[in-house]
Enzyme design. Structure first.
Site, PDB file in Angstrom:
ATOM      1  N   LYS A 245      54.370   9.772  57.731  1.00  0.00           N
ATOM      2  CA  LYS A 245      54.996  10.542  56.655  1.00  0.00           C
ATOM      3  C   LYS A 245      56.172  11.342  57.201  1.00  0.00           C
ATOM      4  O   LYS A 245      56.068  11.914  58.284  1.00  0.00           O
ATOM      5  CB  LYS A 245      53.917  11.505  56.103  1.00  0.00           C
ATOM      6  CG  LYS A 245      54.356  12.337  54.934  1.00  0.00           C
ATOM      7  CD  LYS A 245      53.343  13.444  54.629  1.00  0.00           C
ATOM      8  CE  LYS A 245      53.691  14.747  55.327  1.00  0.00           C
ATOM      9  NZ  LYS A 245      53.308  15.975  54.629  1.00  0.00           N
TER      10      LYS A 245
ATOM     11  N   LYS B  15      46.552  16.319  62.165  1.00  0.00           N
ATOM     12  CA  LYS B  15      47.376  17.311  62.890  1.00  0.00           C
ATOM     13  C   LYS B  15      46.730  17.728  64.194  1.00  0.00           C
ATOM     14  O   LYS B  15      47.408  17.985  65.185  1.00  0.00           O
ATOM     15  CB  LYS B  15      47.652  18.527  62.001  1.00  0.00           C
ATOM     16  CG  LYS B  15      48.673  18.230  60.914  1.00  0.00           C
ATOM     17  CD  LYS B  15      49.463  19.455  60.504  1.00  0.00           C
ATOM     18  CE  LYS B  15      50.611  19.049  59.604  1.00  0.00           C
ATOM     19  NZ  LYS B  15      51.291  20.171  58.972  1.00  0.00           N
TER      20      LYS B  15
ATOM     21  N   LYS C 117      58.350  17.758  58.708  1.00  0.00           N
ATOM     22  CA  LYS C 117      59.127  18.660  59.575  1.00  0.00           C
ATOM     23  C   LYS C 117      58.551  18.738  60.968  1.00  0.00           C
ATOM     24  O   LYS C 117      59.266  18.923  61.936  1.00  0.00           O
ATOM     25  CB  LYS C 117      59.127  20.070  58.976  1.00  0.00           C
ATOM     26  CG  LYS C 117      59.840  20.163  57.677  1.00  0.00           C
ATOM     27  CD  LYS C 117      59.774  21.596  57.178  1.00  0.00           C
ATOM     28  CE  LYS C 117      59.550  21.639  55.694  1.00  0.00           C
ATOM     29  NZ  LYS C 117      58.108  21.689  55.357  1.00  0.00           N
TER      30      LYS C 117
END
Ligand code: ADP
Length: 330
Positions: free
Chosen positions: A191, A111, A194
């Site tokens: 993956k 991230k 959202k």
């Protein structure tokens, strides 16, 4: 009844990965366990987000969960930030969490890269907050998809470290692994998430779903309609596993391998099967949204039930850690 805890982020629309990897399995647990499900808005703050959009996203997440079968009469559904004790516990747990363990988490690394965040303490401490979520309610079981196993392992370690230093206070939470494999995004590479703009939303219309499905990446080695495909490397085939009957899956598998059907045919079958599940969900969502205060009230009731547990547990934690003198009234 053993207590189950799990959470979902309101960082975007609830998608097929969330449904197959989490919500669908949560629904099966409702009558077997004392279930607490949480919309983890503090977690959603760990990447850049629009504060104006957050309240709507929280409501949408609640509606999507309920429309997909999370019945608030058979569990507690609430918003993480409505029970503020979790931030206090996260602080305390952070003080027994080795920095090196946090730095090696793959989600922290990926991230940080995806969002070019530089060093963000919130993202680094994400698993500590997750440990606090679970331990605050003394949950014994945590249903997670394989993307969250590493975080749960760390939460278990934090629990052991806390208990050996100050406890025993907490039961060590165990994973309840979901069988669904990880659903990839429509890009077929990352993956479905959202925060990645690669999702098919659970409450999207038939047309919206098709516009995404028709461009979804399949087996990249299958260049022409006449080439045989390999379902094992095809994300559309993975999604079929969640929405298509076994006999039809076996048929698709056979026909794909022999080039009997092409990817568009396969996607059309999936679109039909998705619609059979999603149309009733959209209908339920529409009903849930029509009196808007009802969802808010359900979340408020969930929070007050959870707060009762949280206050008692934090009292124990404060005594155990010396923040409160047990011989004195609070
Ligand atoms: P997201 O990455 O979309 O923000 P969350 O962190 O809110 O997802 O995850 C909520 C639950 O959904 C977790 O239990 C997680 O394991 C599951 N989940 C999320 N994405 C996927 C996926 N692509 N495939 C399978 N399960 C998933």
């Amino acid at each position: 009844m053993k207590r189950v805890f799990s959470g979902i982020q309101p960082s975007g629309d609830i998608h097929l990965g969330n449904y197959l990897g989490a919500i669908r399995n949560w629904v099966l647990l409702l009558d077997q366990y004392d279930c607490i499900f949480c919309i983890v808005d503090y977690h959603a703050q760990t990447i850049p987000y629009d504060p104006q959009a957050m309240p709507r996203r929280v409501m949408n997440a609640a509606v999507a969960n309920m429309a997909a079968g999370i019945d608030p009469k058979r569990c507690r559904l609430f918003v993480q930030s409505h029970v503020k004790e979790v931030t206090e516990l996260a602080w305390i747990l952070g003080c027994v969490t080795p920095l090196g363990d946090l730095e090696r988490m793959t989600q922290f690394k990926s991230k940080t890269q995806e969002h070019q965040l530089g060093s963000n303490l919130g993202l680094l401490a994400y698993p500590v907050l997750m440990a606090a979520d679970i331990l605050l309610y003394k949950a014994e079981l945590v249903p997670v998809g394989d993307d969250q196993i590493q975080h749960l392992e760390l939460a278990r370690e934090i629990c052991r470290k806390f208990d050996s230093t100050f406890g025993p206070v907490f039961p060590e939470p165990q994973p309840l692994l979901t069988k669904t494999s990880r659903v990839m995004g429509i890009d077929g590479k990352t993956k479905m998430s959202k925060s990645l703009n690669n999702t098919i939303g659970l409450l999207e219309t038939e047309e919206q779903v098709w516009s995404k499905l028709k461009v979804a990446v399949t087996d990249e080695n299958r260049k022409r309609r006449t080439d045989p495909g390999n379902p094992l490397v095809c994300n559309v085939f993975t999604i079929h596993q969640g929405f298509t009957q076994d006999s039809q899956i076996a048929q698709i598998d056979k026909e794909c391998r022999s080039a009997g059907i092409g990817c568009v045919d396969c996607k059309k079958i999936l679109a039909r099967n998705l619609e059979a599940v999603m149309a009733p969900m959209r209908e339920r969502a529409r009903h849930l949204e029509s009196p808007p205060d009802e969802v808010r009230q359900i979340l408020d009731e969930g929070a007050s039930a959870c707060r009762e547990i949280a206050v008692r547990v934090m009292d124990e934690v404060r005594v155990a850690t010396g923040l409160r003198d047990a011989r004195r009234q609070q």
